[in-house]
Design a protein around this motif. Structure first.
Motif, PDB file in Angstrom:
ATOM      1  N   GLY A 240       0.814  -1.220   0.000  1.00 14.35           N
ATOM      2  CA  GLY A 240       0.000   0.000   0.000  1.00 14.35           C
ATOM      3  C   GLY A 240       0.841   1.261   0.000  1.00 14.35           C
ATOM      4  N   VAL A 259      -3.718   0.493   5.486  1.00 14.41           N
ATOM      5  CA  VAL A 259      -3.950  -0.769   4.784  1.00 14.41           C
ATOM      6  C   VAL A 259      -3.486  -1.947   5.632  1.00 14.41           C
ATOM      7  CG1 VAL A 259      -3.334  -2.134   2.749  1.00 14.41           C
ATOM      8  CG2 VAL A 259      -3.840   0.301   2.515  1.00 14.41           C
ATOM      9  N   SER A 274      -8.067   0.359   1.985  1.00 15.52           N
ATOM     10  CA  SER A 274      -7.650   1.081   0.778  1.00 15.52           C
ATOM     11  C   SER A 274      -8.570   2.232   0.419  1.00 15.52           C
ATOM     12  CB  SER A 274      -7.581   0.106  -0.406  1.00 15.52           C
ATOM     13  OG  SER A 274      -6.665  -0.937  -0.159  1.00 15.52           O
ATOM     14  N   LEU A 297      -4.733  -2.473  -6.080  1.00 15.15           N
ATOM     15  CA  LEU A 297      -5.266  -2.773  -4.751  1.00 15.15           C
ATOM     16  C   LEU A 297      -6.201  -3.976  -4.775  1.00 15.15           C
ATOM     17  CD1 LEU A 297      -5.914   0.845  -3.450  1.00 15.15           C
ATOM     18  CD2 LEU A 297      -4.053  -0.701  -2.822  1.00 15.15           C
TER      19      LEU A 297
END
Length: 350
Positions: A240, A259, A274, A297
């Motif tokens: 992330g 995250v 996210s 993601l």
């Protein structure tokens, strides 16, 4: 004749004739006899419940530190045992503690530095934007009526005080962290002896060995699950951070930490954690960059879900509902640290 019941018969109440010749039934009054020991036992139980509640409420901070130290001792016992094969155990303990403290300190400093930098930028830019809106022809009158400039400065001050207040509160607990570290070292050395001493109180050999098997399996599976979850969270948080940094988003370390923390929730944690990254990308970056970021993601969520499924097959199943409830209860008690150790408590309970 009596009326038939399940375990015998009871006599019918006597009948009396009234002056009009109608027979009526007179029932004796119902009497309940409560033994004096039962009364005392009831009041003693209620009083004990209040005492235990008050004691636990006053001692919850100390009990929380003890439980946190025990969890950390159980989790780091594995790396300590692994390093003890190549070095002395005391040196292995120091190496593991320094590595753990260094990583946590670096991540915490990076997240705090990111947030403070963005907050200073917010303090500088938001009042300017508010003054520009007040000077505009289209929204100026409404903005001046709302005192937008003063409200923007007030919001910036509140956010700044909140951030630095949390930082000072964390620093003020350094003594408690030191005491928790000492307690953790004590438990790391003596916890196996505590378990052996408790099991030795059981006289029945078969029952003692069965309980020993259960305790050892509980500690082993819970420790492996927590270690695997920490490893998955570290990978998710690092990914992330890299994604946010490549997308030139503000506060990439804080976004990565967000995250990592939510990736603890099985099957949906990365998607929840996210959301700030996606919202910032949608606000500050082109649509193409946002689409690429969302795809990355989503791939991260799939990979984390597969890793968590494999981990649960090897250890134990902890569903997202249990994780969310335990995390929320722990957060309500002790903020972020309480959420983490609340989830750990649920793992040991399962």
């Amino acid at each position: 004749m009596g009326t038939s019941v399940l375990y015998g018969s009871v006599p019918e109440p006597p009948r009396h004739a009234t002056p009009g010749g109608v027979a009526t039934t007179t029932r004796p009054p119902l009497k309940v006899h409560i033994a004096l020991p039962t009364v005392f036992a009831t009041f003693a139980t209620v009083a004990a419940a209040f005492v235990i509640h008050n004691v636990l409420d006053d001692a919850r901070r100390s009990l929380g530190w003890f439980f946190a130290a025990a969890v950390v001792a159980i989790v780091i016992a594995g790396p300590v045992e692994a390093l003890s094969r190549w070095m002395r155990r005391s040196v292995a303990v120091v190496v593991v503690l320094l590595a753990t403290g260094g990583v946590i300190g670096a991540v915490g400093y990076g997240a705090l530095n990111d947030l403070s930098r963005q907050l200073r930028r917010f303090e500088n830019e938001v009042p300017k934007a508010a003054r520009q809106i007040e000077a505009s022809d289209r929204f100026g009158a409404v903005a001046r009526d709302l005192d937008l400039d003063e409200r923007a400065e007030s919001v910036a001050d509140v956010l700044s005080n909140k951030l630095w207040g949390e930082a000072r509160a964390t620093a003020s607990h350094s003594g408690a962290y030191f005491a928790g570290t000492v307690l953790m070292l004590f438990l790391l050395a003596w916890l196996p002896r505590f378990v052996d001493g408790g099991l030795a109180q059981i006289e029945d050999g078969r029952r003692r060995e069965r309980l020993r098997t259960i305790v050892e399996a509980t500690l082993r599976d819970a420790r492996r699950y927590l270690q695997g979850t920490i490893a998955i969270a570290a990978v998710a948080g690092g990914t992330g951070f890299v994604v946010a940094r490549l997308a030139s988003l503000p506060a990439p370390v804080a976004l990565g930490v967000f995250v990592a923390v939510f990736s603890i929730v099985p099957y949906m944690g990365v998607a929840i954690g996210s959301l700030p990254t996606v919202l910032l990308a949608a606000a500050f970056e082109p649509s193409r960059t946002t689409i690429v970021l969302v795809a990355a993601l989503v791939g991260l969520q799939v990979g984390v879900a597969l890793a968590q499924r494999r981990l649960q097959r090897a250890t134990l199943y902890v569903g997202p509902g249990v994780t969310l409830v335990a995390g929320l209860l722990g957060f309500a008690a002790y903020n972020l640290g309480g959420a983490v150790f609340g989830i750990a408590a649920a793992v040991f309970a399962l």
